[in-house]
Design an enzyme around this catalytic site. Structure first.
Site, PDB file in Angstrom:
ATOM      1  N   HIS A  63      -6.956  13.736  -5.528  1.00  0.00           N
ATOM      2  CA  HIS A  63      -7.336  12.284  -4.764  1.00  0.00           C
ATOM      3  C   HIS A  63      -8.826  11.866  -5.303  1.00  0.00           C
ATOM      4  CE1 HIS A  63      -6.535   9.595  -1.014  1.00  0.00           C
ATOM      5  NE2 HIS A  63      -7.468   9.250  -1.983  1.00  0.00           N
ATOM      6  N   HIS A 244      -5.131  12.534   2.844  1.00  0.00           N
ATOM      7  CA  HIS A 244      -6.368  12.692   3.586  1.00  0.00           C
ATOM      8  C   HIS A 244      -5.902  12.955   4.847  1.00  0.00           C
ATOM      9  CE1 HIS A 244      -6.166   8.388   3.635  1.00  0.00           C
ATOM     10  NE2 HIS A 244      -6.948   8.359   2.458  1.00  0.00           N
ATOM     11  N   ARG A 255       1.449  14.064  24.416  1.00  0.00           N
ATOM     12  CA  ARG A 255       2.756  13.433  24.744  1.00  0.00           C
ATOM     13  C   ARG A 255       3.508  12.742  23.449  1.00  0.00           C
ATOM     14  NH1 ARG A 255       0.207  12.485  29.497  1.00  0.00           N
ATOM     15  NH2 ARG A 255       0.763  13.923  31.021  1.00  0.00           N
ATOM     16  N   ASP A 302     -11.422  12.388  -2.560  1.00  0.00           N
ATOM     17  CA  ASP A 302     -11.381  10.822  -2.132  1.00  0.00           C
ATOM     18  C   ASP A 302     -12.552  10.237  -2.721  1.00  0.00           C
ATOM     19  OD1 ASP A 302     -10.196   8.394  -1.312  1.00  0.00           O
ATOM     20  OD2 ASP A 302     -10.533   8.691   0.830  1.00  0.00           O
TER      21      ASP A 302
END
Ligand SMILES: [Zn+2]
Length: 408
Positions: A63, A244, A255, A302
């Site tokens: 990436h 990423h 939850r 990245d």
């Protein structure tokens, strides 16, 4: 090309650690490896002595958008030469050229340029003799710099992403998951797309994941607001990678564990992490590693055009980003990729307490394996490409070899 004999105090293959070894390379490949008393050195071999150093495979970055002032979407031979030679200085010897969201036409133009570059280099290196004859006419002989990362294919990061989690990707060009559009991209890229990022919750995503899988691409989960069930459905459909991890994802809640909870609990899905100390907090990386183990987490940069450059303004795809103190942001102040190199990511991960051999695996064999090139890339083994990095005790890069070149 003459034989090179590299003597190292330590080698991390990185499947194992070897002491007092020699590696022989010839014609861009590794031809022998073993203890220095056991390997017969041909006469006339060029010696490289890495006393007190550790030799590891070249880093594989799945990436990366750019480096050295250029973005992969420029897709010209000069831009791609600059990117590949810049990252090689930091030990990255293979990359997936990564696109950002842009219009279909613009993306196709970039994919064509990158594909021509890859095919021209394959021909140049005689890896694949059956290249279409017209490819060479369209693209002059590449001016290969001595030391250069190899572009192994393309990572298509947009446009099939969530507007809610788009990060800095331009909203106007974001597209619904579409087999028709991906087919166009696949044709433009001459079949060289290896990873395609998809937000699982957008209608059409599951069909696109199945199409990607059936056509030799890895479907990756990323830039997504997916809940737990939507992510599980994507994994069921064949998604096996995540882009990423933590960044541009619906946050985890106890939850509502969401995409992060689904990936953390799914051992078959690999996760890229941007280990620059800015994109993800160190303890969050420790949670990731503690949950998934060392076998499915990959270091990815990245990186943008700003990588290897002083602070300033740069392009990412077709928009502008500002870099201050090495941190890359868009006009709204959102993080816009990084200036990270994988040698720095390696040092960061080791400083977090990860054993060096595991950290090296995250930057080498694991990404290579993810894109099905484990025997050729990211490994020091007979027959593999001679992509090597020499590291000091404090993990600084002092020597690099890319397919037999460099390492003087
Ligand atoms: Zn990116």
């Amino acid at each position: 090309m003459p034989v090179t004999a590299i003597y190292a105090s330590r080698i991390l293959t990185p499947q194992e650690q070897l002491a007092d070894c020699v590696i022989l390379t010839e014609n861009g490949r590794i031809t022998a490896i073993g203890h220095r008393d056991e390997v017969k050195i041909p006469s006339g071999a060029m010696d490289y002595v890495a006393a007190g150093m550790t030799v590891v495979p070249g880093f594989v970055d799945v990436h990366i958008h750019g480096a050295g002032g250029h973005d992969v979407m420029e897709a010209t031979p000069a831009a791609l030469d600059c990117i590949t030679s810049t990252v090689a200085r930091y030990g990255t010897t293979s990359i997936l050229a990564t696109t950002v969201t842009a219009s279909v036409d613009e993306t196709c133009r970039s994919l064509q340029g990158i594909a021509q570059y890859i095919r021209a280099h394959e021909k140049h290196e005689n890896i694949e003799p059956n290249v279409e004859p017209n490819v060479e006419q369209q693209n002059p002989e590449p001016g290969t710099p001595e030391l250069a990362a190899e572009i192994l294919g393309i990572h298509l990061e947009g446009p099939f992403i969530s507007k809610a989690r788009r990060g800095v990707h331009p909203p106007d060009a974001i597209a619904r998951p579409s087999v028709e559009i991906l087919e166009k991209f696949r044709a433009a890229s001459d079949g060289l797309i290896r990873i395609v990022t998809i937000a699982p919750e957008i209608p059409g995503a599951l069909d696109l994941i199945r199409y990607a899988l059936a056509n030799g691409m890895i479907a990756a989960i990323g830039h997504t607001d997916a809940n737990f069930e939507q992510t599980q459905a994507a994994i069921q459909a064949g998604a096996r990678h995540s882009v990423h991890f933590y960044n541009a994802m619906r946050p985890f809640s106890h939850r509502d564990p969401g995409v992060i909870g689904a990936i953390l609990t799914e051992p078959d899905v690999s996760a890229e992490v941007i280990a620059d100390g800015i994109h993800v907090a160190g303890p969050a990386i420790q949670v990731l590693l503690g949950t998934k183990g060392f076998d499915t987490v990959l270091l990815a940069s990245d990186a943008t055009a700003a990588t290897g450059m002083p602070d300033g303004n740069f392009r990412l795809g077709n928009f502008e980003v500002m870099v201050k103190d090495g941190v890359c942001r868009n006009a709204e102040g959102k993080l816009a990729g990084s200036t990270l190199t994988l040698d720095r990511a390696l040092r960061y991960i080791v400083a977090l307490g990860v054993p060096l051999i595991d950290a090296v695996r995250m930057a080498t064999i694991l990404p290579a394996r993810r894109i099905s090139l484990a025997g050729k890339k990211g490994i020091i083994a007979v027959g593999a490409d001679a992509d090597l990095v020499v590291l000091t005790a404090d993990l600084r890069v002092v020597g690099v070899m890319t397919r037999g070149a460099g390492l003087v």
